[in-house]
Design a protein around this motif. Structure first.
Motif, PDB file in Angstrom:
ATOM      1  N   GLU A  10       4.485   7.033  -8.637  1.00  0.00           N
ATOM      2  CA  GLU A  10       4.996   6.360  -7.438  1.00  0.00           C
ATOM      3  C   GLU A  10       4.331   4.998  -7.259  1.00  0.00           C
ATOM      4  OE1 GLU A  10       7.634   6.868  -3.977  1.00  0.00           O
ATOM      5  OE2 GLU A  10       7.476   7.724  -5.981  1.00  0.00           O
ATOM      6  N   ALA A  11       3.014   4.943  -7.477  1.00  0.00           N
ATOM      7  CA  ALA A  11       2.313   3.661  -7.355  1.00  0.00           C
ATOM      8  C   ALA A  11       2.807   2.662  -8.408  1.00  0.00           C
ATOM      9  CB  ALA A  11       0.812   3.884  -7.492  1.00  0.00           C
ATOM     10  N   GLU A  12       3.053   3.154  -9.612  1.00  0.00           N
ATOM     11  CA  GLU A  12       3.567   2.267 -10.654  1.00  0.00           C
ATOM     12  C   GLU A  12       4.973   1.782 -10.305  1.00  0.00           C
ATOM     13  OE1 GLU A  12       4.253   2.173 -15.508  1.00  0.00           O
ATOM     14  OE2 GLU A  12       3.768   4.058 -14.507  1.00  0.00           O
ATOM     15  N   PRO A  17      -3.895   1.157  -7.762  1.00  0.00           N
ATOM     16  CA  PRO A  17      -4.432   2.477  -7.416  1.00  0.00           C
ATOM     17  C   PRO A  17      -5.363   2.468  -6.206  1.00  0.00           C
ATOM     18  CG  PRO A  17      -4.485   2.161  -9.792  1.00  0.00           C
ATOM     19  CD  PRO A  17      -4.082   0.844  -9.192  1.00  0.00           C
ATOM     20  N   VAL A  45       1.561  10.685  -7.800  1.00  0.00           N
ATOM     21  CA  VAL A  45       1.015   9.482  -7.166  1.00  0.00           C
ATOM     22  C   VAL A  45       0.962   8.329  -8.158  1.00  0.00           C
ATOM     23  CG1 VAL A  45      -1.042   8.475  -6.099  1.00  0.00           C
ATOM     24  CG2 VAL A  45      -0.281  10.754  -5.428  1.00  0.00           C
ATOM     25  N   ILE A  47       2.016  -0.880  -6.853  1.00  0.00           N
ATOM     26  CA  ILE A  47       0.886  -0.814  -5.933  1.00  0.00           C
ATOM     27  C   ILE A  47      -0.374  -0.447  -6.713  1.00  0.00           C
ATOM     28  CG2 ILE A  47      -0.119   0.487  -4.003  1.00  0.00           C
ATOM     29  CD1 ILE A  47       2.743   0.713  -2.894  1.00  0.00           C
ATOM     30  N   ARG A 101      -5.045   0.866  -3.569  1.00  0.00           N
ATOM     31  CA  ARG A 101      -4.289   0.642  -2.337  1.00  0.00           C
ATOM     32  C   ARG A 101      -3.499   1.891  -1.959  1.00  0.00           C
ATOM     33  NH1 ARG A 101      -5.102  -3.059   1.158  1.00  0.00           N
ATOM     34  NH2 ARG A 101      -2.869  -3.380   1.540  1.00  0.00           N
ATOM     35  N   VAL A 102      -3.968   3.024  -2.463  1.00  0.00           N
ATOM     36  CA  VAL A 102      -3.335   4.319  -2.191  1.00  0.00           C
ATOM     37  C   VAL A 102      -4.227   5.123  -1.254  1.00  0.00           C
ATOM     38  CG1 VAL A 102      -2.616   6.522  -3.202  1.00  0.00           C
ATOM     39  CG2 VAL A 102      -2.115   4.378  -4.395  1.00  0.00           C
ATOM     40  N   ALA A 145      -8.356   6.255  -5.255  1.00  0.00           N
ATOM     41  CA  ALA A 145      -7.783   6.177  -3.916  1.00  0.00           C
ATOM     42  C   ALA A 145      -8.712   5.442  -2.956  1.00  0.00           C
ATOM     43  CB  ALA A 145      -7.495   7.580  -3.382  1.00  0.00           C
ATOM     44  N   ALA A 178       0.862  -1.180   0.000  1.00  0.00           N
ATOM     45  CA  ALA A 178       0.000   0.000   0.000  1.00  0.00           C
ATOM     46  C   ALA A 178       0.900   1.233   0.000  1.00  0.00           C
ATOM     47  CB  ALA A 178      -0.926   0.011   1.211  1.00  0.00           C
ATOM     48  N   LEU A 179       0.322   2.356  -0.333  1.00  0.00           N
ATOM     49  CA  LEU A 179       1.060   3.620  -0.383  1.00  0.00           C
ATOM     50  C   LEU A 179       0.252   4.703   0.314  1.00  0.00           C
ATOM     51  CD1 LEU A 179       3.406   5.387  -1.515  1.00  0.00           C
ATOM     52  CD2 LEU A 179       1.991   5.716  -3.569  1.00  0.00           C
TER      53      LEU A 179
END
Length: 219
Positions: free
Chosen positions: A97-99, A105, A94, A103, A107-108, A132, A19-20
Motif C-alpha cells: 500500500e505504501a509503495e 515507510p 502495508v 509513501i 510516514r506510516v 513505522a 502519509a498512511l
C-alpha cells in the motif's frame, strides 16, 4: 499468503497522500469496523490516506467476522506463532500500500484495537513493518513481551490506551506491554481510562490524534 484488502479513505485536503494510517480491527470484526476513524483523525493529519484491511482469516459462523490469528489454542507457543503470521500478512499489505501511494515507510502509522493492537505491536516492533513512525494500540497488549528485549527490531513511538474496566482484555496486559517496551528502550506512553470497558473513548482518540499530528502532520 492471502492478499489483503479493505476500505480506504483519501486525504482530507484532497491532495496526493503524504502519509498512511493503517487501522487494524479486532477479533470478529473487519475493516469496516474502524474505517470511520479516518473522519475522526483526518483533521489532525489532513494529508494522510487511511486504510483498514480485513484480516486474512474468516471466522466460521460470523459472515463478516475475521481474525488476525486463531485463539482455539491459547498456549504461548501457539499465540506467538499466530501473531507472527498475522503481523507478516499485515506487513506485506502495508508495504504494498505504501509503495502504491509512493509513501515512505517512515510516514506510516499503525493503529490497532484489541487483537489488532497485539498485531500492530508485533509488526511495528519485531520487524514486519520495520520503519513505522508510530504504533497506536488500543485495548490490547503484547504477546511474547518477555522476549521483546532480545527480539526487538524497531523502536517507533508507541501509544497504549486501555480501559481500566476492560472485561475482555485486562488493562494489566497493556501495563505489562508498557513495562516490556520501556525495558527495551521504546518511547512509549500509556493512557489508562477509568470506567472504560473494551472500547474507544474521546480521550483516547484525542491522544491518538495528537501523536499522529506530531509525527505526520507534514510540512
Amino acid at each position: 499468503m492471502v492478499e489483503l484488502d479493505g476500505p480506504r479513505r483519501g486525504p482530507l485536503n484532497g491532495g496526493t497522500p503524504d502519509a498512511l494510517v493503517v487501522l487494524v480491527h479486532g477479533l470478529g470484526a473487519d475493516g469496516d469496523d474502524l474505517i470511520d476513524l479516518a473522519g475522526v483523525w483526518a483533521p489532525a493529519v489532513p494529508g494522510a490516506a487511511f486504510v483498514a484491511p480485513h484480516a486474512p482469516e474468516r471466522i466460521e459462523g460470523l459472515p463478516n467476522g475475521r481474525q488476525w490469528f486463531a485463539l482455539w489454542d491459547r498456549s504461548e507457543a501457539q499465540l506467538r506463532a499466530g501473531v507472527q503470521a498475522g503481523a507478516a500478512a499485515l506487513g506485506a499489505f502495508v508495504a504494498a500500500e505504501a509503495e502504491r501511494l509512493s509513501i515512505p515507510p517512515d510516514r506510516v502509522a499503525l493503529m490497532g484495537f484489541s487483537q489488532g493492537a497485539m498485531t500492530v505491536l508485533e509488526a511495528g516492533l519485531r520487524g514486519a513493518v520495520p520503519d513505522a513512525a508510530c504504533v497506536l494500540a488500543y485495548s490490547g497488549g503484547m504477546i511474547g513481551g518477555d522476549a521483546l528485549l532480545d527480539e526487538i527490531v524497531a523502536r517507533p513511538a508507541v501509544l497504549l490506551v486501555h480501559g481500566e474496566d476492560d472485561e475482555v482484555v485486562p488493562a494489566a496486559a497493556s501495563r505489562a506491554a508498557a513495562a516490556a517496551m520501556e525495558a527495551a528502550g521504546v518511547p512509549v506512553r500509556a493512557l489508562f481510562r477509568p470506567g472504560l470497558g473494551h472500547g474507544l473513548d474521546d480521550v483516547g482518540l484525542a491522544a491518538g490524534a495528537q501523536v499522529l499530528h506530531g509525527l505526520l502532520k507534514g510540512a
